[in-house]
Design an enzyme around this catalytic site. Structure first.
Site, short mmCIF file in Angstrom:
data_model
loop_
_atom_site.label_atom_id
_atom_site.label_comp_id
_atom_site.label_asym_id
_atom_site.label_seq_id
_atom_site.Cartn_x
_atom_site.Cartn_y
_atom_site.Cartn_z
N GLY A 22 87.89 -7.64 75.17
CA GLY A 22 87.36 -7.11 73.92
C GLY A 22 86.30 -6.04 74.16
O GLY A 22 85.84 -5.83 75.29
N CYS B 288 74.04 -8.48 65.58
CA CYS B 288 73.64 -7.13 65.99
C CYS B 288 72.63 -6.50 65.03
O CYS B 288 71.65 -5.88 65.47
CB CYS B 288 74.86 -6.24 66.12
SG CYS B 288 76.01 -6.33 64.74
N GLN C 267 76.62 -0.15 58.83
CA GLN C 267 77.13 -0.69 60.08
C GLN C 267 78.47 -0.08 60.50
O GLN C 267 79.39 0.05 59.72
CB GLN C 267 77.23 -2.21 59.98
CG GLN C 267 75.88 -2.86 59.75
CD GLN C 267 75.92 -4.37 59.69
OE1 GLN C 267 75.18 -4.98 58.91
NE2 GLN C 267 76.74 -5.02 60.49
N SER D 44 82.92 -0.61 64.84
CA SER D 44 83.05 -1.33 66.11
C SER D 44 82.51 -2.74 66.01
O SER D 44 82.88 -3.61 66.82
CB SER D 44 82.35 -0.57 67.23
OG SER D 44 81.01 -0.25 66.88
N GLY D 45 81.66 -3.00 65.01
CA GLY D 45 81.18 -4.36 64.79
C GLY D 45 82.29 -5.31 64.39
O GLY D 45 82.13 -6.54 64.48
N LYS E 132 73.03 -14.02 57.49
CA LYS E 132 72.70 -14.10 58.92
C LYS E 132 71.36 -13.45 59.19
O LYS E 132 70.54 -13.97 59.98
CB LYS E 132 73.78 -13.41 59.76
CG LYS E 132 75.09 -14.15 59.88
CD LYS E 132 76.10 -13.30 60.64
CE LYS E 132 77.47 -13.95 60.69
NZ LYS E 132 78.46 -13.10 61.39
N ARG F 116 79.41 -1.48 55.35
CA ARG F 116 80.22 -0.92 56.44
C ARG F 116 80.45 0.57 56.15
O ARG F 116 80.79 0.95 55.03
CB ARG F 116 81.57 -1.64 56.51
CG ARG F 116 82.40 -1.28 57.73
CD ARG F 116 81.80 -1.85 59.02
NE ARG F 116 81.92 -3.29 59.07
CZ ARG F 116 81.34 -4.03 60.00
NH1 ARG F 116 80.58 -3.48 60.93
NH2 ARG F 116 81.48 -5.34 59.99
N HIS G 256 74.68 1.08 64.54
CA HIS G 256 74.25 0.61 63.22
C HIS G 256 72.95 1.31 62.84
O HIS G 256 72.07 1.53 63.68
CB HIS G 256 73.98 -0.90 63.23
CG HIS G 256 75.22 -1.74 63.35
ND1 HIS G 256 76.49 -1.23 63.29
CD2 HIS G 256 75.35 -3.10 63.52
CE1 HIS G 256 77.36 -2.23 63.42
NE2 HIS G 256 76.69 -3.36 63.56
N ASN H 257 75.35 -0.89 68.38
CA ASN H 257 75.64 -2.30 68.08
C ASN H 257 76.41 -3.00 69.19
O ASN H 257 76.26 -4.22 69.37
CB ASN H 257 76.43 -2.41 66.78
CG ASN H 257 77.70 -1.58 66.79
OD1 ASN H 257 77.64 -0.36 66.91
ND2 ASN H 257 78.83 -2.22 66.65
#
Length: 340
Positions: free
Chosen positions: A14, A132, A159, A162-163, A216, A237, A244, A319
């Protein structure tokens, strides 16, 4: 000769897993043996990182008996299933998923903020890596909180795709190509088109109307920095590949000037790089300053004209690097320095 360690990277195929390997090499981490682990479908696959060829092994068949540190970044379900296999063999797990973050007996670590709490790992053998967006915000505001207590944070994040992983990166690329060629745009990863658009939803909606990504930031800020701080987040996003960005608005217990905040952040021990000039381009941006950087950048520092004790700032970081892989490697470096 200094001691070397056996490292396993779970989720090595990943984006974050590969970045973990790259940063281990960049930082010259004292690796004795490096095992790259992924699903059985990836077994035998060869990947090249920084000119080094590695062969992927199956996580299903891996024995953690000789592993000192296991870096997990393959999703919460994998951490739930396999982290205990590693810890039962006395490996220390540094987990980059959300699965262990809110467990009371698992330390949640941003080294620049609460690195000393790594010592609490011994109860479970697990150290959690925060989200992140939380990491970069806390690195930026911790030096301020040390000088003048923060009461409340209002934050809006912007953000990068890629997150959401490699498939999201490909979706943005495909949508950009489709848009420029006047073709039909397909959305599989995100609920709406991400190319040339912004989506005010990251993760699923909670009962209170906030998304899980937003909550979070609330839960993690309280656990890592200060339980008394109130946090009001909106996570968005945006069509950016890496990095980010965050508009952070702080309400402090006492009045503090923007110049004083800049002075605090310019200290070499602050953990941030200040890029703040009142001119065109005098601020950090995702596609510029943090493309290949492990740092947290801060700019647009100013006093909030709407409240008495407010400070506004702009925070940018990569991030995949600081928001995930680099933070994990920093934890590992503190672990071998003081505990292993």
């Amino acid at each position: 000769m200094s001691k070397k360690y056996n490292i396993a990277v779970v989720g090595a195929t990943g984006a974050v897993g590969q970045m973990m390997i790259q940063i281990l090499l960049e930082r010259k981490f004292p690796v004795k043996k490096l095992d790259l682990l992924a699903s059985k479908n990836s077994e035998g696959k060869k990947i090249n990182i920084s000119g080094n060829n590695f062969k992927v092994k199956s996580l299903d068949n891996f024995d953690f008996q000789e592993t000192d540190i296991a870096l997990f970044s393959a999703g919460a379900a994998i951490s739930k299933k396999y982290a205990s296999h590693a810890t039962k063999n006395n490996a220390v797990v540094i987990d980059n998923t959300s699965f262990f973050r809110y467990e009371k007996n698992v330390p949640l670590i941003v080294p620049e903020v609460n690195g000393k709490e790594i010592s609490c790992y011994k109860e479970t053998g697990i150290i959690a890596n925060p989200n992140c967006s939380t990491i970069q915000m806390l690195v930026a505001i911790k030096p301020i909180h040390d000088v003048c207590k923060i009461k409340r944070i209002n934050v809006c994040t912007y953000q990068a795709v890629s997150g959401s992983g490699n498939l999201a990166i490909e979706e943005l690329k495909d949508q950009i190509n489709a848009y420029t060629q006047n073709k039909n745009i397909e959305s599989k990863i995100y609920p709406k088109q991400i190319a040339f658009n912004v989506i005010p939803q990251i993760d699923k909606f909670m009962d209170n109307g906030y998304t899980k990504e937003e909550m979070k930031m609330v839960w993690e800020t309280k656990k890592i920095l200060d339980d008394a701080i109130e946090v009001n987040p909106t996570t968005v996003r945006v069509p950016v590949f890496y990095g980010h960005s965050e508009a952070v608005h702080l309400e402090l217990e006492e009045k503090i000037s923007a110049n004083k905040v800049k002075e605090i952040l310019m200290d070499k021990n602050s953990g941030v790089i200040l890029v703040d000039e009142h001119k065109d381009g005098g601020y950090p941006c995702a596609a510029n300053e943090c493309e290949d950087s492990n740092e947290v950048f801060v700019g647009r520092v100013r006093e909030d004209i709407s409240i008495q004790n407010g400070i506004n700032m702009w925070v940018v970081s990569n991030n995949i690097r600081k928001g995930a892989a680099y933070n994990s490697i920093q934890i590992a470096e503190l672990l071998i320095k003081d505990y292993l």
